[in-house]
Design an enzyme around this catalytic site. Structure first.
Site, PDB file in Angstrom:
ATOM      1  N   TRP A  21       0.843  -1.209   0.000  1.00  0.00           N
ATOM      2  CA  TRP A  21       0.000   0.000   0.000  1.00  0.00           C
ATOM      3  C   TRP A  21       0.880   1.262   0.000  1.00  0.00           C
ATOM      4  CZ3 TRP A  21      -3.542   1.643   4.720  1.00  0.00           C
ATOM      5  CH2 TRP A  21      -4.285   2.775   4.362  1.00  0.00           C
ATOM      6  N   ASP A  51       1.134  -8.276  -1.319  1.00  0.00           N
ATOM      7  CA  ASP A  51      -0.268  -7.858  -1.294  1.00  0.00           C
ATOM      8  C   ASP A  51      -0.373  -6.441  -1.830  1.00  0.00           C
ATOM      9  OD1 ASP A  51      -3.138  -8.097  -0.257  1.00  0.00           O
ATOM     10  OD2 ASP A  51      -2.445  -6.256   0.715  1.00  0.00           O
ATOM     11  N   TYR A  56      -4.286   1.315  -4.829  1.00  0.00           N
ATOM     12  CA  TYR A  56      -3.080   1.865  -4.187  1.00  0.00           C
ATOM     13  C   TYR A  56      -2.326   2.741  -5.185  1.00  0.00           C
ATOM     14  CZ  TYR A  56      -3.834  -1.603  -0.434  1.00  0.00           C
ATOM     15  OH  TYR A  56      -4.366  -2.351   0.593  1.00  0.00           O
ATOM     16  N   SER A 152     -10.871  -9.425   1.776  1.00  0.00           N
ATOM     17  CA  SER A 152     -10.260  -8.625   2.835  1.00  0.00           C
ATOM     18  C   SER A 152     -11.437  -8.063   3.624  1.00  0.00           C
ATOM     19  CB  SER A 152      -9.422  -7.502   2.220  1.00  0.00           C
ATOM     20  OG  SER A 152      -8.796  -6.772   3.247  1.00  0.00           O
TER      21      SER A 152
HETATM   22  N1  NAP Z   1      -8.468  -2.830   3.512  1.00  0.00           N
HETATM   23  C1  NAP Z   1      -7.406  -3.536   3.234  1.00  0.00           C
HETATM   24  O1  NAP Z   1      -7.509  -4.548   2.592  1.00  0.00           O
HETATM   25  C2  NAP Z   1      -6.068  -3.078   3.739  1.00  0.00           C
HETATM   26  C3  NAP Z   1      -5.972  -2.004   4.622  1.00  0.00           C
HETATM   27  C4  NAP Z   1      -4.736  -1.686   5.166  1.00  0.00           C
HETATM   28  C5  NAP Z   1      -3.613  -2.412   4.804  1.00  0.00           C
HETATM   29  N2  NAP Z   1      -3.725  -3.428   3.909  1.00  0.00           N
HETATM   30  C6  NAP Z   1      -2.527  -4.217   3.485  1.00  0.00           C
HETATM   31  O2  NAP Z   1      -1.744  -4.530   4.627  1.00  0.00           O
HETATM   32  C7  NAP Z   1      -0.419  -4.023   4.444  1.00  0.00           C
HETATM   33  C8  NAP Z   1       0.196  -3.672   5.782  1.00  0.00           C
HETATM   34  O3  NAP Z   1      -0.555  -2.709   6.473  1.00  0.00           O
HETATM   35  P1  NAP Z   1      -0.134  -1.179   6.531  1.00  0.00           P
HETATM   36  O4  NAP Z   1       0.885  -0.916   5.486  1.00  0.00           O
HETATM   37  O5  NAP Z   1      -1.384  -0.398   6.534  1.00  0.00           O
HETATM   38  O6  NAP Z   1       0.477  -1.008   7.985  1.00  0.00           O
HETATM   39  P2  NAP Z   1       1.734  -1.610   8.764  1.00  0.00           P
HETATM   40  O7  NAP Z   1       2.332  -2.718   7.997  1.00  0.00           O
HETATM   41  O8  NAP Z   1       1.267  -1.871  10.133  1.00  0.00           O
HETATM   42  O9  NAP Z   1       2.723  -0.347   8.818  1.00  0.00           O
HETATM   43  C9  NAP Z   1       3.491  -0.037   7.697  1.00  0.00           C
HETATM   44  C10 NAP Z   1       4.263   1.262   7.895  1.00  0.00           C
HETATM   45  O10 NAP Z   1       5.042   1.255   9.072  1.00  0.00           O
HETATM   46  C11 NAP Z   1       6.330   1.857   8.831  1.00  0.00           C
HETATM   47  N3  NAP Z   1       7.317   0.769   8.993  1.00  0.00           N
HETATM   48  C12 NAP Z   1       7.247  -0.492   8.483  1.00  0.00           C
HETATM   49  N4  NAP Z   1       8.282  -1.239   8.892  1.00  0.00           N
HETATM   50  C13 NAP Z   1       9.035  -0.458   9.679  1.00  0.00           C
HETATM   51  C14 NAP Z   1      10.214  -0.689  10.411  1.00  0.00           C
HETATM   52  N5  NAP Z   1      10.805  -1.872  10.413  1.00  0.00           N
HETATM   53  N6  NAP Z   1      10.716   0.339  11.144  1.00  0.00           N
HETATM   54  C15 NAP Z   1      10.110   1.536  11.150  1.00  0.00           C
HETATM   55  N7  NAP Z   1       8.979   1.814  10.483  1.00  0.00           N
HETATM   56  C16 NAP Z   1       8.428   0.817   9.746  1.00  0.00           C
HETATM   57  C17 NAP Z   1       6.279   2.410   7.416  1.00  0.00           C
HETATM   58  O11 NAP Z   1       5.754   3.740   7.397  1.00  0.00           O
HETATM   59  P3  NAP Z   1       6.546   5.062   7.870  1.00  0.00           P
HETATM   60  O12 NAP Z   1       7.994   4.853   7.579  1.00  0.00           O
HETATM   61  O13 NAP Z   1       5.944   6.181   7.127  1.00  0.00           O
HETATM   62  O14 NAP Z   1       6.262   5.169   9.350  1.00  0.00           O
HETATM   63  C18 NAP Z   1       5.258   1.489   6.766  1.00  0.00           C
HETATM   64  O15 NAP Z   1       4.638   2.020   5.649  1.00  0.00           O
HETATM   65  C19 NAP Z   1      -0.619  -2.863   3.474  1.00  0.00           C
HETATM   66  O16 NAP Z   1       0.583  -2.460   2.848  1.00  0.00           O
HETATM   67  C20 NAP Z   1      -1.637  -3.443   2.530  1.00  0.00           C
HETATM   68  O17 NAP Z   1      -1.000  -4.328   1.629  1.00  0.00           O
HETATM   69  C21 NAP Z   1      -4.923  -3.781   3.383  1.00  0.00           C
END
Ligand code: NAP
Length: 331
Positions: A21, A51, A56, A152
């Site tokens: 995303w 994913d 996106y 999802s």
């Molecule tokens: N409705 C749906 O179907 C839906 C909704 C949400 C997500 N998703 C899927 O789930 C995936 C994961 O969820 P998410 O991206 O929302 O949230 P997440 O994985 O909980 O957080 C990702 C964010 O955290 C930060 N980050 C990641 N790893 C890090 C690390 N090791 N150290 C420091 N900062 C780190 C980055 O942003 P910063 O560097 O800017 O802090 C990154 O973009 C998405 O990419 C998407 O594919 C689907």
């Protein structure tokens, strides 16, 4: 990297996979170079499952993945999503004509003849009482446009209804230290039916990395700014729906559980991801990553030893005391 079976697909996917995303949009600016760097690091670390979604960055995330696939020899399985291009979420919008158009656009963006896994992208709850939509998805499989399909979901009730449909292979749901409820009822049922579980938002939008502070700020085009109160989409997608300050307090308690180490490993992000992998019903966590260093950090969680029973019960206690009242009955 360790691998787990994905539903009944026959695929084995990396237990730490990649959420694409943030490399598409809605998370502030990420250059193509950073995005491709993050994707390549994922593949270098053994990730074989990504994913994404058609929305996106309006197809940007899918197009970057197509670029990645052209430059790599490894097998890369791509799960995309459809449904969020509807101007308003109604079951009536999930027509054969719309689904065909969305699938065709994703096929073009991903430069492929068949989508590996198509997920309905958090459709309205009522859709789960409409077998005709799932029959249409079966037709797309028969026609060879999609190999498998899944959903999802926002809510556990939706997940439970979805897995009543025999060809639903996967359910993507928010599951992390701040969202523990899916493990109670849903996981045992999904396991029984051999449905794959994709744990999304595994780092609670970055909060569970432990890097955020009370005074952290987010760009205007980052959902942690514009969706803090659910103005654009379900508020649960931003910080898992947990109040920012209360979330930070709970993070400090989790940080105190980190095993002592001279080299700073495991990082808090790795610890939070390893917590997810303690649940064998989960196929993979799909952390988002904007830069290679984040992705390398996250992927290393796969090889960590299991969390101790004491750590597991402490994370449960922290959830029960601080987080449960904020989220447990909402999703
Ligand atoms: N409705 C749906 O179907 C839906 C909704 C949400 C997500 N998703 C899927 O789930 C995936 C994961 O969820 P998410 O991206 O929302 O949230 P997440 O994985 O909980 O957080 C990702 C964010 O955290 C930060 N980050 C990641 N790893 C890090 C690390 N090791 N150290 C420091 N900062 C780190 C980055 O942003 P910063 O560097 O800017 O802090 C990154 O973009 C998405 O990419 C998407 O594919 C689907």
């Amino acid at each position: 990297m360790n691998y787990r079976e994905l539903g009944r697909t026959g695929w084995k996917v990396s237990d730490v996979s990649f959420g694409a995303w943030a490399i598409g949009g809605s998370w502030g600016q990420v250059s193509d170079e950073e995005a491709l760097g993050a994707l390549n690091t994922a593949i270098d670390s053994g990730v074989n499952f990504i994913d994404t979604a058609d929305v996106y960055g309006g197809g940007r995330s899918e197009r970057l993945i197509a670029q990645l696939k052209k430059s790599r020899k490894e097998e890369i399985i791509v799960a995309t999503k459809a449904g969020r291009r509807l101007p308003k979420q109604t079951v009536e919008g999930y027509t054969r004509e719309n689904l065909t158009a969305w699938i065709d656009d994703s096929l073009r963006n991903l430069e492929t003849d068949a989508l590996d896994l198509l997920q309905l992208h958090c459709p309205p709850t009522e859709l789960y009482s409409r077998p005709e939509v799932f029959a249409m998805l079966d037709d797309f499989v028969k026609a060879g446009k999609i190999r498998f399909y899944g959903v999802s979901v926002e809510k556990i009730d939706e997940a439970l209804k979805a897995i009543e449909y025999p060809n639903v292979q996967t359910v993507q749901i928010i599951f992390n230290c701040f969202r523990q409820r899916p493990a109670e009822i849903f996981f045992p049922k999904a396991k029984q039916k051999k449905v794959g579980i994709l744990a999304r938002v595994p780092l609670a939008s970055g909060m569970l990395t432990g890097k955020l502070r009370r005074d952290s700020t987010f760009a205007a085009d980052d959902h942690r700014n514009f969706n803090l109160h659910g103005n654009a989409f379900d508020v649960g997608e931003t910080f898992s729906g947990v109040d920012y300050e209360k979330g930070l307090e709970a993070v400090e308690e989790i940080r105190a559980l980190l095993p002592n180490s001279q080299k700073g490993t495991p990082s808090l992000a790795q610890f939070a991801l390893r917590w997810i992998l303690m649940f064998d019903a989960v196929t993979c966590a799909i952390p988002g990553g904007k830069r290679p260093d984040q992705v390398a950090d996250n992927c290393a969680a796969s090889a960590l030893p299991p969390l101790t029973p004491e750590a597991m019960s402490s994370i449960k206690r922290i959830y029960d005391e601080k987080i449960r009242p904020l989220v447990h009955d909402r999703w």
